[in-house]
Enzyme design. Sequence first.
Site, short mmCIF file in Angstrom:
data_model
loop_
_atom_site.label_atom_id
_atom_site.label_comp_id
_atom_site.label_asym_id
_atom_site.label_seq_id
_atom_site.Cartn_x
_atom_site.Cartn_y
_atom_site.Cartn_z
N TYR A 157 0.68 1.78 15.64
CA TYR A 157 -0.65 2.37 15.88
C TYR A 157 -1.31 1.79 17.12
CZ TYR A 157 -0.25 4.63 11.35
OH TYR A 157 0.17 5.40 10.30
N GLU A 188 5.87 -1.20 4.57
CA GLU A 188 5.00 -2.24 5.11
C GLU A 188 4.94 -3.51 4.26
OE1 GLU A 188 1.28 -0.67 6.52
OE2 GLU A 188 2.38 0.29 8.13
N ASP A 214 -3.02 2.14 1.28
CA ASP A 214 -4.04 3.08 1.77
C ASP A 214 -3.84 4.47 1.18
OD1 ASP A 214 -4.69 4.55 5.03
OD2 ASP A 214 -6.03 4.28 3.28
N GLU A 231 5.89 6.02 11.44
CA GLU A 231 4.47 6.40 11.35
C GLU A 231 3.81 6.21 12.72
OE1 GLU A 231 1.87 4.79 8.38
OE2 GLU A 231 3.46 4.74 6.88
#
Length: 574
Positions: free
Chosen positions: A448, A397, A157, A484
């Site tokens: 998240y 990731e 991303d 994150e």
Amino acid sequence: MLYPQNNRFRQFIELSDFWDFRFDFDDKGLRDGWEKGFENGQPIAVPASWNEQFAENRDFLGPAWYQTHFSLPWGWDKHRVLIRFNSVNYLADVWLNGEKIGQHEGGHLPFKFDITSQIKNEGNHLVVRVDGNLTTDRVPPSDHNLLLANYPPTNFDFYPFCGIQRPVLLYSIPNEAIIDLTINTSIEGKTGIVNAKVERSDGNPVKAQFNLTRNGTNISTEIEMDNRLSEATLRVPNASFWAPGAPQLYDLKIELSRNGTTFDSYTLPVGIRTISVEGDKLLLNGKPIELLGFGRHEDFPVIGRGLMPAVIIKDYSLMQWIGANSFRTSHYPYSEQMMDLADQLGILIIDETPAVGLTFHKTVFDRHLELCKQYTKELIARDKNHPSVIMWSLANEPHQNINAKMFFEQLYDLAKKLDSTRPITFANMHIGEERSFKFCDIVCVNRYYGWYLERAKMDKACELLSKELDKLYKRYSKPIILSEFGAGTIPGWHANPPEMWSEEYQVEFLSEYIKVANSKPFVVGQHVWNLCDFKTSQHDRRMGGINYKGVFTRDRRPKMAAHHLRKLWSGKTD
Ligand code: GCU
């Protein structure tokens, strides 16, 4: 890999300028001999990504060709002459005066070629072919993953900027020279211990003088060296130790001489500090340290991922303003200039390789492992002497896959062999590879809940986050870093009650996550995603091709969350 230096035995010049540039839309340059020079080019700034310098062809990822000319500087004709590219993304082929001098695969890490035998006194013609395309067998890969289905297609991303993105240096060193230095520091009470390993271009007998200086302190020693690899240890009584808030640096100067004549010298900054993991704590100089800071990107309008000194200064000033003490170089190594400043400013760095979006498919497993080993070697060779670098992150990731554990076992062993002094980790995504935490000294998790999962339900999100952190610690008994966490936020968008995309929601999201993190003694770091909004590929979830999770906008203006974090982390509200 030492950075070139100017002194009475060494010199470097930067070839930063406007070069001649041409897109190779039909990939015919190799066939048509562009390495000997090409017509119909246009000026381009080097260093910088090519993508946003022109109104058209932003998303063309190559191949493209660069050419420039230079003369041999005065006095270099009796020395070794090399050329060093600090970063070219992604694949670089280099010719000098029509002769191929080498190729390098992988962005964000330096490579060099010895051109002593090829260089002329005048009119040297340097040509570089750059291919920025991402394919399944490259790292980072782009297997056009349906998960993202973004454009340009990536497995990650952030925008796949490409080109000659950091300075190109022409430099000279003595024919008999210091080739590499490895500095390791330790602490005994108030005494600092500096071990310096020296690699030379050959093993002829020489005398080596070591001088460690700071504010009037001068610790020195002299040894005879009679092989390529030697080392010396200096003990510093009442040493000034390096740490955030007190980034005390010494200068270590090493000089080689024979029969009373000095013929080479190299000076580098040294920070005396230790880093270790003990139980559920991360220790700096033997004391627990908590990492407060960010995941980031090297990203700015027009320059793309190019070196931008003023933005580096700006971002450090933002991090000091907000009360951050650390960041991760997500998701690739950042510039050497950024690392040098971290040493000077006392910022702690989790240093990450360019391995993002790994899938471990058997068709690309071996090639990806080979590239990740190369990147790990190059990263540690480049950054091993920075006191600011406290941890290596082997990837961001990685996807979950039965082969992942075998992959990371080999990478972990390699990194530990290259540098046994720093903890090793990788950043795990939700439902991502977890079995490889076995090979981490610290567990880093990107989470998240409240954004991608349990959207807008912060109570439920924090309950899940808290439970998962407890479960991970129970299973692995290792310190955990929230590497994150963040929420997309349109600057100036407000809502009461807080709604997703509003500045109020970003404040609520971050403060609730920080409350959970602060309630866990084994959580030793909280890195907000992201310091700034940044360019990414186009996608229905990325309005305008921008990721809006920054606490500052892409042009570095604060959102509400920036003020909130400043109050939380520094206690200041002015
Ligand atoms: C992931 C990833 C980031 C990405 C972020 C997001 O955790 O590591 O590169 O930008 O999620 O979705 O915003």
